[in-house]
Design an enzyme around this catalytic site. Structure first.
Site, PDB file in Angstrom:
ATOM      1  N   HIS A 102      -3.220   9.601  -5.443  1.00  0.00           N
ATOM      2  CA  HIS A 102      -4.501   8.905  -5.400  1.00  0.00           C
ATOM      3  C   HIS A 102      -4.323   7.413  -5.123  1.00  0.00           C
ATOM      4  O   HIS A 102      -3.259   6.841  -5.366  1.00  0.00           O
ATOM      5  CB  HIS A 102      -5.258   9.115  -6.708  1.00  0.00           C
ATOM      6  CG  HIS A 102      -5.816  10.502  -6.847  1.00  0.00           C
ATOM      7  ND1 HIS A 102      -6.618  10.885  -7.902  1.00  0.00           N
ATOM      8  CD2 HIS A 102      -5.698  11.602  -6.051  1.00  0.00           C
ATOM      9  CE1 HIS A 102      -6.968  12.158  -7.750  1.00  0.00           C
ATOM     10  NE2 HIS A 102      -6.417  12.610  -6.641  1.00  0.00           N
ATOM     11  N   GLU A 104      -5.505   4.747  -6.582  1.00  0.00           N
ATOM     12  CA  GLU A 104      -5.203   3.901  -7.734  1.00  0.00           C
ATOM     13  C   GLU A 104      -3.725   3.999  -8.107  1.00  0.00           C
ATOM     14  O   GLU A 104      -3.082   2.991  -8.424  1.00  0.00           O
ATOM     15  CB  GLU A 104      -6.065   4.315  -8.941  1.00  0.00           C
ATOM     16  CG  GLU A 104      -7.562   4.254  -8.677  1.00  0.00           C
ATOM     17  CD  GLU A 104      -8.135   5.581  -8.198  1.00  0.00           C
ATOM     18  OE1 GLU A 104      -9.275   5.888  -8.556  1.00  0.00           O
ATOM     19  OE2 GLU A 104      -7.427   6.316  -7.459  1.00  0.00           O
TER      20      GLU A 104
END
Length: 203
Positions: A102, A104
């Site tokens: 992901h 992040e």
């Protein structure tokens, strides 16, 4: 010709638009969220493109990231679709969720071991529970996001539960500017010889 006093000259200059700061500059939060959006453009995911940006207390960008496969895992070999459970051809190993990192998480990893304690994370999509764990572990203190479209899913409810438990603030970013245009033709094309100083050579 009438003489212009120094005071009159100063007064005239102060009325000129060029004597004051520009008013249409980007607010810090818009700037960092725009950086996240621009980073998302690097994602190869045909359905979901997410970008993230980590910023320190001095408003310096520490790292950016977007969703994609781990380094050296080919974008042309690994699956970009979600395997449909219950289907006759269901194969969990053909589900992108098994492989995608992901945005992040990528941003955190791209910080190259720098301390992220007290930093802010800007992300285009609210972080899932796995990313929330990383956010907490590295000490990020605030999360600003654009979309929380999966808010009712257990994965994201668990994320909020953890962030609330440890006091990590999260809030939806409301842009001051709805549209930001990047125009590569803003600046005139430079003479490619200029940087080499070739225009000044006399042979």
């Amino acid at each position: 010709m009438a003489e212009v006093s120094a005071q009159d000259l100063i007064s005239q200059l102060s009325k000129s638009p060029e004597s004051h700061k520009r008013k249409e500059y980007l607010h810090w939060d818009d700037y960092f969220m725009a950086t996240s959006l621009l980073s998302a453009k690097r994602s190869k995911d045909p359905v979901t493109q997410v970008g993230a940006c980590i910023v320190d207390s001095q408003n310096r960008i520490v790292a950016i990231g977007y969703n994609g496969f781990p380094r050296n895992c080919s974008d042309d070999v690994f699956p970009w679709s979600k395997a449909k459970k219950g289907s006759q051809e269901f194969d969990p190993l053909e589900d992108k969720k098994m492989y995608v990192v992901h945005a992040e998480a990528n941003a955190i990893l791209n910080s190259n071991g720098m301390s992220l304690s007290g930093t802010r994370l800007y992300t285009t999509l609210f972080p899932c529970n796995e990313c929330a764990k990383l956010i907490i572990q590295v000490g990020i203190s605030q999360v600003l996001y654009l979309s929380d479209k999966y808010a009712d899913k257990p994965t994201y409810r668990a994320s909020k539960r953890m962030l609330d438990a440890v006091g990590v603030e999260y809030k939806r970013h409301i842009p001051q500017k709805k549209t930001i245009t990047i125009d590569f033709d803003t600046f005139p094309e430079e003479d490619p010889n200029a940087s080499l100083g070739l225009n000044e050579l006399h042979l």
